[in-house]
Design a protein around this motif. Sequence first.
Motif, PDB file in Angstrom:
ATOM      1  N   MET A 114       0.597  -0.752   0.319  1.00 39.20           N
ATOM      2  CA  MET A 114       0.035   0.184  -0.397  1.00 39.20           C
ATOM      3  C   MET A 114       0.913   1.266   0.381  1.00 39.20           C
ATOM      4  SD  MET A 114      -2.755   1.370   2.279  1.00 39.20           S
ATOM      5  CE  MET A 114      -3.776  -0.582   2.803  1.00 39.20           C
ATOM      6  N   ALA A 115       0.450   2.487  -0.410  1.00 42.63           N
ATOM      7  CA  ALA A 115       1.506   3.393  -0.843  1.00 42.63           C
ATOM      8  C   ALA A 115       1.278   4.443  -0.084  1.00 42.63           C
ATOM      9  CB  ALA A 115       1.475   3.677  -2.297  1.00 42.63           C
ATOM     10  N   ASN A 116       0.262   4.328   0.949  1.00 43.33           N
ATOM     11  CA  ASN A 116       0.303   5.618   1.589  1.00 43.33           C
ATOM     12  C   ASN A 116       0.796   4.029   2.711  1.00 43.33           C
ATOM     13  OD1 ASN A 116      -0.603   7.276   0.238  1.00 43.33           O
ATOM     14  ND2 ASN A 116      -2.498   6.224   0.747  1.00 43.33           N
ATOM     15  N   THR A 117       1.225   3.509   3.493  1.00 46.24           N
ATOM     16  CA  THR A 117       1.930   3.321   4.795  1.00 46.24           C
ATOM     17  C   THR A 117       3.550   2.701   4.447  1.00 46.24           C
ATOM     18  OG1 THR A 117       1.695   0.658   3.676  1.00 46.24           O
ATOM     19  CG2 THR A 117      -0.362   1.562   5.153  1.00 46.24           C
ATOM     20  N   ILE A 118       3.765   2.733   5.718  1.00 48.47           N
ATOM     21  CA  ILE A 118       5.344   2.017   5.942  1.00 48.47           C
ATOM     22  C   ILE A 118       5.428   0.816   6.364  1.00 48.47           C
ATOM     23  CG2 ILE A 118       6.258   3.498   7.420  1.00 48.47           C
ATOM     24  CD1 ILE A 118       8.428   4.341   5.711  1.00 48.47           C
ATOM     25  N   HIS A 119       6.229  -0.256   6.502  1.00 46.95           N
ATOM     26  CA  HIS A 119       6.320  -1.306   6.527  1.00 46.95           C
ATOM     27  C   HIS A 119       7.747  -0.745   8.375  1.00 46.95           C
ATOM     28  CE1 HIS A 119       6.570  -5.241   8.347  1.00 46.95           C
ATOM     29  NE2 HIS A 119       7.933  -5.140   8.746  1.00 46.95           N
ATOM     30  N   VAL A 120       7.434  -1.420   9.506  1.00 45.49           N
ATOM     31  CA  VAL A 120       7.948  -1.065  10.547  1.00 45.49           C
ATOM     32  C   VAL A 120       8.177  -2.384  11.641  1.00 45.49           C
ATOM     33  CG1 VAL A 120       7.857   0.207  13.012  1.00 45.49           C
ATOM     34  CG2 VAL A 120       6.268   1.472  11.149  1.00 45.49           C
ATOM     35  N   ASP A 121       9.296  -2.275  11.387  1.00 47.61           N
ATOM     36  CA  ASP A 121       9.998  -3.945  12.948  1.00 47.61           C
ATOM     37  C   ASP A 121      10.718  -2.808  14.103  1.00 47.61           C
ATOM     38  OD1 ASP A 121       9.129  -5.910  11.295  1.00 47.61           O
ATOM     39  OD2 ASP A 121      10.754  -5.098   9.036  1.00 47.61           O
ATOM     40  N   VAL A 122      10.283  -2.837  15.191  1.00 48.62           N
ATOM     41  CA  VAL A 122      10.990  -2.693  16.493  1.00 48.62           C
ATOM     42  C   VAL A 122      11.392  -3.928  17.274  1.00 48.62           C
ATOM     43  CG1 VAL A 122      10.643  -1.544  18.832  1.00 48.62           C
ATOM     44  CG2 VAL A 122       9.368  -0.429  16.746  1.00 48.62           C
ATOM     45  N   GLY A 142       9.329  12.394  13.271  1.00 42.94           N
ATOM     46  CA  GLY A 142       7.917  11.814  12.904  1.00 42.94           C
ATOM     47  C   GLY A 142       8.278  11.371  11.619  1.00 42.94           C
ATOM     48  N   ILE A 143       7.708  10.165  11.262  1.00 45.32           N
ATOM     49  CA  ILE A 143       8.085   9.271   9.682  1.00 45.32           C
ATOM     50  C   ILE A 143       7.503   8.706   9.341  1.00 45.32           C
ATOM     51  CG2 ILE A 143       9.908   7.140   8.967  1.00 45.32           C
ATOM     52  CD1 ILE A 143      11.044   9.206  10.356  1.00 45.32           C
ATOM     53  N   PHE A 144       7.092   9.728   8.313  1.00 46.89           N
ATOM     54  CA  PHE A 144       5.378   9.137   7.174  1.00 46.89           C
ATOM     55  C   PHE A 144       6.064   8.561   6.208  1.00 46.89           C
ATOM     56  CE2 PHE A 144       3.992  13.196   8.756  1.00 46.89           C
ATOM     57  CZ  PHE A 144       2.145  12.723   9.445  1.00 46.89           C
ATOM     58  N   PRO A 145       5.630   7.952   5.085  1.00 44.28           N
ATOM     59  CA  PRO A 145       5.855   6.554   4.445  1.00 44.28           C
ATOM     60  C   PRO A 145       6.466   7.753   2.913  1.00 44.28           C
ATOM     61  CG  PRO A 145       3.720   6.628   4.634  1.00 44.28           C
ATOM     62  CD  PRO A 145       3.657   7.075   5.319  1.00 44.28           C
ATOM     63  N   ARG A 146       7.613   7.051   2.589  1.00 48.25           N
ATOM     64  CA  ARG A 146       8.317   8.110   1.532  1.00 48.25           C
ATOM     65  C   ARG A 146       9.639   8.409   1.765  1.00 48.25           C
ATOM     66  NH1 ARG A 146       4.030   7.225  -0.676  1.00 48.25           N
ATOM     67  NH2 ARG A 146       2.859   8.962  -0.472  1.00 48.25           N
ATOM     68  N   HIS A 147      10.449   8.665   3.536  1.00 53.05           N
ATOM     69  CA  HIS A 147      10.944   9.454   4.226  1.00 53.05           C
ATOM     70  C   HIS A 147      11.793   9.451   3.976  1.00 53.05           C
ATOM     71  CE1 HIS A 147      13.016  10.806   7.799  1.00 53.05           C
ATOM     72  NE2 HIS A 147      11.538  11.770   7.910  1.00 53.05           N
ATOM     73  N   THR A 148      12.738  10.272   3.363  1.00 50.41           N
ATOM     74  CA  THR A 148      14.207  10.122   3.412  1.00 50.41           C
ATOM     75  C   THR A 148      14.398   9.023   4.131  1.00 50.41           C
ATOM     76  OG1 THR A 148      14.238  12.596   2.431  1.00 50.41           O
ATOM     77  CG2 THR A 148      16.386  11.578   3.022  1.00 50.41           C
ATOM     78  N   PRO A 149      15.776   8.746   3.398  1.00 47.20           N
ATOM     79  CA  PRO A 149      16.326   7.495   4.396  1.00 47.20           C
ATOM     80  C   PRO A 149      17.770   7.992   5.517  1.00 47.20           C
ATOM     81  CG  PRO A 149      17.014   7.398   2.098  1.00 47.20           C
ATOM     82  CD  PRO A 149      16.193   7.990   2.165  1.00 47.20           C
ATOM     83  N   LEU A 150      17.446   7.277   6.432  1.00 49.22           N
ATOM     84  CA  LEU A 150      18.167   8.111   7.850  1.00 49.22           C
ATOM     85  C   LEU A 150      18.799   7.229   9.017  1.00 49.22           C
ATOM     86  CD1 LEU A 150      18.202  10.817   9.892  1.00 49.22           C
ATOM     87  CD2 LEU A 150      16.511   9.545  10.470  1.00 49.22           C
ATOM     88  N   ILE A 151      19.751   6.973   9.388  1.00 48.91           N
ATOM     89  CA  ILE A 151      20.201   6.010  10.381  1.00 48.91           C
ATOM     90  C   ILE A 151      20.768   7.016  11.516  1.00 48.91           C
ATOM     91  CG2 ILE A 151      21.754   4.977  11.132  1.00 48.91           C
ATOM     92  CD1 ILE A 151      22.240   3.636   8.185  1.00 48.91           C
ATOM     93  N   THR A 152      20.327   7.272  13.189  1.00 53.90           N
ATOM     94  CA  THR A 152      20.141   7.851  13.768  1.00 53.90           C
ATOM     95  C   THR A 152      20.198   7.312  15.327  1.00 53.90           C
ATOM     96  OG1 THR A 152      20.198  10.435  14.539  1.00 53.90           O
ATOM     97  CG2 THR A 152      18.372   8.965  14.082  1.00 53.90           C
ATOM     98  N   GLU A 187      16.759   3.594  11.740  1.00 51.11           N
ATOM     99  CA  GLU A 187      17.339   2.838  10.856  1.00 51.11           C
ATOM    100  C   GLU A 187      15.475   3.314   9.223  1.00 51.11           C
ATOM    101  OE1 GLU A 187      19.222   0.772   6.660  1.00 51.11           O
ATOM    102  OE2 GLU A 187      18.432  -0.598   8.619  1.00 51.11           O
ATOM    103  N   VAL A 188      15.793   3.826   9.285  1.00 48.68           N
ATOM    104  CA  VAL A 188      14.439   4.853   8.035  1.00 48.68           C
ATOM    105  C   VAL A 188      14.705   4.409   6.239  1.00 48.68           C
ATOM    106  CG1 VAL A 188      12.599   6.571   6.985  1.00 48.68           C
ATOM    107  CG2 VAL A 188      13.960   6.436   9.786  1.00 48.68           C
ATOM    108  N   GLN A 189      14.325   3.993   6.094  1.00 48.49           N
ATOM    109  CA  GLN A 189      14.208   3.682   4.012  1.00 48.49           C
ATOM    110  C   GLN A 189      13.167   4.328   3.555  1.00 48.49           C
ATOM    111  OE1 GLN A 189      17.202   2.848   2.378  1.00 48.49           O
ATOM    112  NE2 GLN A 189      18.439   2.638   4.391  1.00 48.49           N
ATOM    113  N   PRO A 190      13.146   4.252   2.312  1.00 48.23           N
ATOM    114  CA  PRO A 190      11.470   5.261   1.935  1.00 48.23           C
ATOM    115  C   PRO A 190      10.339   3.529   1.846  1.00 48.23           C
ATOM    116  CG  PRO A 190      12.730   5.463   0.832  1.00 48.23           C
ATOM    117  CD  PRO A 190      13.760   4.790   1.754  1.00 48.23           C
ATOM    118  N   ASP A 191      10.433   3.047   2.193  1.00 51.71           N
ATOM    119  CA  ASP A 191       9.160   2.039   2.657  1.00 51.71           C
ATOM    120  C   ASP A 191       9.305   1.227   4.027  1.00 51.71           C
ATOM    121  OD1 ASP A 191      11.633   0.319   1.982  1.00 51.71           O
ATOM    122  OD2 ASP A 191      10.061  -0.735   0.252  1.00 51.71           O
ATOM    123  N   VAL A 192       9.899   1.269   4.791  1.00 52.19           N
ATOM    124  CA  VAL A 192      10.831   0.420   5.323  1.00 52.19           C
ATOM    125  C   VAL A 192      11.180   1.306   7.606  1.00 52.19           C
ATOM    126  CG1 VAL A 192      12.477  -1.128   6.793  1.00 52.19           C
ATOM    127  CG2 VAL A 192      11.194  -2.054   4.987  1.00 52.19           C
TER     128      VAL A 192
END
Length: 139
Positions: free
Chosen positions: A1-9, A34-44, A71-76
């Motif tokens: 789904m384009a309006n969601t992002i997969h999250v793993d904790v 705050g992270i929405f779907p298609r967020h810019t990649p990020l590690i912090t 870790e943020v990727q556009p879809d995870v």
Amino acid sequence: MANTIHVDVVSAEESIFSGEARFVALPGESGELGIFPRHTPLITRIKPGTVRIDMADGGEEFVFVAGGILEVQPDVVTVLSDTAIRGKDLDEEKANKARAAAEEALKHAKSDLDLAKAQSELAVMAAQIAALRRFRDKR
């Protein structure tokens, strides 16, 4: 789904949450993220606090983390933490006892290392109690 992002904790012991979300909020090292779907990649690094997951089905999930890595990727979105506890599994009595023990250790610290450990533990316990109260207030 384009309006969601997969999250793993994930904690050192188990996968705490894995699913689709519309939004994720968590305590970044430099402030709230705050992270929405298609967020810019990020590690912090992340600080102790609450990960709030607005799930695709409209529900909300809360997870306490005692710091870690994001870790943020556009879809995870992946949250890695040594300690992660589902909001519903937080134990206020246990957290208060641990906070009292950390305060006692702080009073009796004999070295800079002891002082730093006690301050760190106290910060984690304060964040856990705040997360517990936030979760309790949302129910």
